[in-house]
Design a protein around this motif. Structure first.
Motif, PDB file in Angstrom:
ATOM      1  N   GLN A  73      94.755   6.132  79.564  1.00  0.00           N
ATOM      2  CA  GLN A  73      93.872   6.430  78.441  1.00  0.00           C
ATOM      3  C   GLN A  73      92.469   5.903  78.713  1.00  0.00           C
ATOM      4  O   GLN A  73      92.297   4.770  79.161  1.00  0.00           O
ATOM      5  CB  GLN A  73      94.428   5.804  77.164  1.00  0.00           C
ATOM      6  N   ILE A  74      91.460   6.738  78.427  1.00  0.00           N
ATOM      7  CA  ILE A  74      90.053   6.367  78.579  1.00  0.00           C
ATOM      8  C   ILE A  74      89.419   6.413  77.203  1.00  0.00           C
ATOM      9  O   ILE A  74      89.472   7.440  76.516  1.00  0.00           O
ATOM     10  CB  ILE A  74      89.315   7.316  79.548  1.00  0.00           C
ATOM     11  N   TYR A  75      88.821   5.287  76.803  1.00  0.00           N
ATOM     12  CA  TYR A  75      88.299   5.162  75.440  1.00  0.00           C
ATOM     13  C   TYR A  75      86.923   4.514  75.439  1.00  0.00           C
ATOM     14  O   TYR A  75      86.672   3.539  76.146  1.00  0.00           O
ATOM     15  CB  TYR A  75      89.253   4.316  74.592  1.00  0.00           C
ATOM     16  N   SER A  76      86.014   5.069  74.635  1.00  0.00           N
ATOM     17  CA  SER A  76      84.711   4.470  74.369  1.00  0.00           C
ATOM     18  C   SER A  76      84.349   4.802  72.927  1.00  0.00           C
ATOM     19  O   SER A  76      84.619   5.922  72.465  1.00  0.00           O
ATOM     20  CB  SER A  76      83.649   5.016  75.326  1.00  0.00           C
ATOM     21  N   PRO A  77      83.759   3.859  72.164  1.00  0.00           N
ATOM     22  CA  PRO A  77      83.575   4.057  70.720  1.00  0.00           C
ATOM     23  C   PRO A  77      82.839   5.331  70.328  1.00  0.00           C
ATOM     24  O   PRO A  77      83.159   5.935  69.315  1.00  0.00           O
ATOM     25  CB  PRO A  77      82.785   2.817  70.295  1.00  0.00           C
ATOM     26  N   ASP A  78      81.855   5.760  71.113  1.00  0.00           N
ATOM     27  CA  ASP A  78      81.044   6.906  70.726  1.00  0.00           C
ATOM     28  C   ASP A  78      81.557   8.228  71.284  1.00  0.00           C
ATOM     29  O   ASP A  78      80.880   9.249  71.176  1.00  0.00           O
ATOM     30  CB  ASP A  78      79.597   6.700  71.183  1.00  0.00           C
ATOM     31  N   TYR A  79      82.749   8.209  71.897  1.00  0.00           N
ATOM     32  CA  TYR A  79      83.269   9.411  72.552  1.00  0.00           C
ATOM     33  C   TYR A  79      84.705   9.668  72.111  1.00  0.00           C
ATOM     34  O   TYR A  79      85.389   8.774  71.601  1.00  0.00           O
ATOM     35  CB  TYR A  79      83.226   9.256  74.082  1.00  0.00           C
ATOM     36  N   GLU A  80      85.150  10.887  72.341  1.00  0.00           N
ATOM     37  CA  GLU A  80      86.538  11.222  72.064  1.00  0.00           C
ATOM     38  C   GLU A  80      87.446  10.607  73.122  1.00  0.00           C
ATOM     39  O   GLU A  80      87.152  10.664  74.318  1.00  0.00           O
ATOM     40  CB  GLU A  80      86.728  12.741  72.037  1.00  0.00           C
ATOM     41  N   THR A  81      88.543  10.023  72.679  1.00  0.00           N
ATOM     42  CA  THR A  81      89.498   9.424  73.603  1.00  0.00           C
ATOM     43  C   THR A  81      90.187  10.513  74.427  1.00  0.00           C
ATOM     44  O   THR A  81      90.526  11.577  73.914  1.00  0.00           O
ATOM     45  CB  THR A  81      90.542   8.614  72.821  1.00  0.00           C
ATOM     46  N   LEU A  96      83.860  12.576  79.200  1.00  0.00           N
ATOM     47  CA  LEU A  96      84.166  12.392  77.784  1.00  0.00           C
ATOM     48  C   LEU A  96      83.132  13.125  76.937  1.00  0.00           C
ATOM     49  O   LEU A  96      81.943  13.125  77.265  1.00  0.00           O
ATOM     50  CB  LEU A  96      84.158  10.900  77.418  1.00  0.00           C
ATOM     51  N   ASP A  97      83.595  13.720  75.852  1.00  0.00           N
ATOM     52  CA  ASP A  97      82.702  14.415  74.923  1.00  0.00           C
ATOM     53  C   ASP A  97      82.284  13.476  73.805  1.00  0.00           C
ATOM     54  O   ASP A  97      83.095  12.697  73.288  1.00  0.00           O
ATOM     55  CB  ASP A  97      83.399  15.640  74.318  1.00  0.00           C
ATOM     56  N   HIS A  98      81.008  13.555  73.406  1.00  0.00           N
ATOM     57  CA  HIS A  98      80.546  12.780  72.258  1.00  0.00           C
ATOM     58  C   HIS A  98      81.281  13.226  70.999  1.00  0.00           C
ATOM     59  O   HIS A  98      81.650  14.393  70.862  1.00  0.00           O
ATOM     60  CB  HIS A  98      79.038  12.969  72.045  1.00  0.00           C
ATOM     61  N   GLY A 102      84.059  17.287  62.774  1.00  0.00           N
ATOM     62  CA  GLY A 102      85.006  18.367  62.995  1.00  0.00           C
ATOM     63  C   GLY A 102      85.814  18.218  64.261  1.00  0.00           C
ATOM     64  O   GLY A 102      86.716  18.996  64.518  1.00  0.00           O
ATOM     65  N   ASN A 103      85.518  17.195  65.093  1.00  0.00           N
ATOM     66  CA  ASN A 103      86.264  16.990  66.330  1.00  0.00           C
ATOM     67  C   ASN A 103      87.428  16.027  66.121  1.00  0.00           C
ATOM     68  O   ASN A 103      87.629  15.097  66.876  1.00  0.00           O
ATOM     69  CB  ASN A 103      85.345  16.414  67.418  1.00  0.00           C
ATOM     70  N   GLY A 104      88.181  16.196  65.058  1.00  0.00           N
ATOM     71  CA  GLY A 104      89.297  15.295  64.808  1.00  0.00           C
ATOM     72  C   GLY A 104      88.793  13.980  64.260  1.00  0.00           C
ATOM     73  O   GLY A 104      87.888  13.928  63.446  1.00  0.00           O
ATOM     74  N   VAL A 105      89.366  12.876  64.715  1.00  0.00           N
ATOM     75  CA  VAL A 105      88.976  11.556  64.240  1.00  0.00           C
ATOM     76  C   VAL A 105      87.609  11.191  64.799  1.00  0.00           C
ATOM     77  O   VAL A 105      87.383  11.242  66.001  1.00  0.00           O
ATOM     78  CB  VAL A 105      90.019  10.501  64.669  1.00  0.00           C
ATOM     79  N   ASN A 106      86.700  10.852  63.932  1.00  0.00           N
ATOM     80  CA  ASN A 106      85.373  10.446  64.365  1.00  0.00           C
ATOM     81  C   ASN A 106      85.385   8.948  64.617  1.00  0.00           C
ATOM     82  O   ASN A 106      85.297   8.149  63.708  1.00  0.00           O
ATOM     83  CB  ASN A 106      84.346  10.795  63.285  1.00  0.00           C
ATOM     84  N   GLN A 107      85.502   8.556  65.867  1.00  0.00           N
ATOM     85  CA  GLN A 107      85.636   7.145  66.194  1.00  0.00           C
ATOM     86  C   GLN A 107      84.351   6.374  65.923  1.00  0.00           C
ATOM     87  O   GLN A 107      84.373   5.167  65.792  1.00  0.00           O
ATOM     88  CB  GLN A 107      86.045   6.995  67.651  1.00  0.00           C
ATOM     89  N   ARG A 108      83.233   7.061  65.839  1.00  0.00           N
ATOM     90  CA  ARG A 108      81.981   6.374  65.564  1.00  0.00           C
ATOM     91  C   ARG A 108      82.001   5.763  64.168  1.00  0.00           C
ATOM     92  O   ARG A 108      81.402   4.728  63.924  1.00  0.00           O
ATOM     93  CB  ARG A 108      80.822   7.358  65.678  1.00  0.00           C
ATOM     94  N   ASP A 327      98.532  -2.845  65.986  1.00  0.00           N
ATOM     95  CA  ASP A 327      99.124  -1.830  66.860  1.00  0.00           C
ATOM     96  C   ASP A 327      98.951  -2.249  68.318  1.00  0.00           C
ATOM     97  O   ASP A 327      98.451  -1.490  69.139  1.00  0.00           O
ATOM     98  CB  ASP A 327      98.458  -0.476  66.609  1.00  0.00           C
ATOM     99  N   ILE A 328      99.393  -3.479  68.650  1.00  0.00           N
ATOM    100  CA  ILE A 328      99.130  -4.009  69.986  1.00  0.00           C
ATOM    101  C   ILE A 328      99.923  -3.288  71.068  1.00  0.00           C
ATOM    102  O   ILE A 328      99.580  -3.363  72.246  1.00  0.00           O
ATOM    103  CB  ILE A 328      99.431  -5.519  70.050  1.00  0.00           C
ATOM    104  N   TYR A 329     100.980  -2.568  70.697  1.00  0.00           N
ATOM    105  CA  TYR A 329     101.766  -1.854  71.696  1.00  0.00           C
ATOM    106  C   TYR A 329     101.409  -0.382  71.782  1.00  0.00           C
ATOM    107  O   TYR A 329     101.790   0.299  72.716  1.00  0.00           O
ATOM    108  CB  TYR A 329     103.259  -1.979  71.388  1.00  0.00           C
ATOM    109  N   GLY A 330     100.643   0.092  70.784  1.00  0.00           N
ATOM    110  CA  GLY A 330     100.353   1.518  70.772  1.00  0.00           C
ATOM    111  C   GLY A 330      98.985   1.885  71.270  1.00  0.00           C
ATOM    112  O   GLY A 330      98.713   3.034  71.557  1.00  0.00           O
ATOM    113  N   GLY A 331      98.064   0.909  71.348  1.00  0.00           N
ATOM    114  CA  GLY A 331      96.719   1.220  71.788  1.00  0.00           C
ATOM    115  C   GLY A 331      95.986   2.034  70.763  1.00  0.00           C
ATOM    116  O   GLY A 331      96.313   2.083  69.593  1.00  0.00           O
ATOM    117  N   GLN A 332      94.970   2.747  71.199  1.00  0.00           N
ATOM    118  CA  GLN A 332      94.184   3.584  70.313  1.00  0.00           C
ATOM    119  C   GLN A 332      94.914   4.878  70.022  1.00  0.00           C
ATOM    120  O   GLN A 332      95.646   5.406  70.844  1.00  0.00           O
ATOM    121  CB  GLN A 332      92.826   3.905  70.958  1.00  0.00           C
ATOM    122  N   ASN A 333      94.696   5.410  68.812  1.00  0.00           N
ATOM    123  CA  ASN A 333      95.289   6.697  68.462  1.00  0.00           C
ATOM    124  C   ASN A 333      94.477   7.822  69.052  1.00  0.00           C
ATOM    125  O   ASN A 333      93.300   7.726  69.199  1.00  0.00           O
ATOM    126  CB  ASN A 333      95.334   6.856  66.940  1.00  0.00           C
TER     127      ASN A 333
END
Length: 333
Positions: A73-81, A96-98, A102-108, A327-333
């Protein structure tokens, strides 16, 4: 004989694949091929195997897994996981897309999506301590209290302990606090004891600013209670002094509503190092009376009512907190 060789070869291959080490290197960029710095990369099956990109977007990750392929998994706060499947060592490039509406969960905009070890669908336990710089004016009771009691009662700052929860960007909590102080005036023989306590209900909404700061709106109900006990020392309970300064045990209760703006710094510690994060910040706001009267009880439960206890309309203080990763075993959604 041929069948036996095939079985032996299959066994050898299975031993080779079991627990094999994968070394993954590469580059993480955005849709314009600019590097994504400090993006988090981890084995989705084992969060202890993780790394982050450097300032140029490059990374190196070692994975020891008995499951092939391995979800990474690749994750950054301003981008889609993004999640990719890896079977062998090698060099990869990931784009990664900003986040956009409308792109699902807005992590920003979602707090739980910005930190490892949290899920927006689970409740995050929160424990906080607030220190209120709160002074209360009892000068309106000069007919009931002497100058020493007026000067001392309500002058201790309030400490409130809160227990509550955070669900996505919204919070709730129950707070309570108590403080006790003693005072002896050398000019008289009265032993004075002062109590202050509070209990309250809090509701709030929080919004991330950058990678570690959070702004919030907090509103709630509180009831402040002040109590004073004046007693004579044993050697000075003469009739004259008793009539001049009767013993007092009085309680003042004042319900209020308040609203505050708070600014908080929040840590983002790796889940393989700790199961919690910490917060520290300050708040300021306004407070108004829920009732126009202060309820006063004497030792014999006789009820008085008055409006002369003056609480400050402007309140401010500092707050520290502890959050338990949900959610220490599940990581980011």
């Amino acid at each position: 004989m041929k069948t036996a060789w095939l079985i032996l070869l299959s066994i050898l291959l299975s031993f080779e694949l079991y627990g094999q080490k994968i070394v993954l290197t590469g580059f993480v960029g955005d849709e314009h091929n600019f590097p994504v710095s400090y993006a988090r990369i981890h084995n989705a099956l084992n969060l202890q195997e993780h790394t982050a990109t450097d300032s140029s977007g490059h990374f190196r990750l070692e994975i020891a897994s008995d499951t092939i392929p391995v979800p990474v998994q690749i994750y950054s706060p301003d981008y889609e996981t993004k999640v990719i499947s890896v079977s062998t060592s090698g060099d990869i490039t990931v784009y990664l897309d900003h986040n956009r509406p409308g792109n699902g969960v807005n992590q920003r905009n979602d707090i739980s999506q910005r930190y490892l070890g949290y899920s927006q669908h689970k409740l995050t336990p929160v424990f906080q301590i607030s220190y209120d710089f709160l002074k209360v004016d009892f000068s309106g009771y000069s007919g009931l209290l002497d100058s020493t009691n007026i000067a001392r009662l309500g002058k201790d700052d309030q400490i409130e302990y809160q227990i509550g929860g955070l669900l996505s960007n919204y919070s709730f909590g129950i707070g309570f606090g108590r403080n006790v102080s003693n005072y002896h005036n050398p000019g008289d023989s009265i032993f004075r004891k002062y109590y202050s306590s509070q209990i309250g209900l809090h509701l709030g909404a929080h919004f991330p600013i950058g990678s570690h700061f959070v702004a919030g709106l907090d509103a709630g109900f509180k009831n402040y209670r002040y109590r004073m006990v004046n007693k004579f020392q044993l050697e000075d309970q003469t009739l004259t002094s008793y009539l001049k300064h009767p013993e007092l045990d009085i309680r003042f209760n004042q319900p209020v509503v308040n609203s505050c703006i708070e600014f908080i710094y929040r840590t983002d510690l790796p889940v393989d190092e700790t199961f919690m994060d910490f917060t520290i910040g300050g708040y300021f706001g306004i407070e108004s009376y829920l009732s126009k009267q202060t309820y006063i009880y004497s030792r014999n439960d006789r009820l008085f009512s008055d409006s002369n206890v003056r609480l400050p309309k402007f309140i401010y203080g500092i707050r520290i907190g502890l959050l338990i990763k949900n959610d220490i075993y599940g990581g980011q959604n």
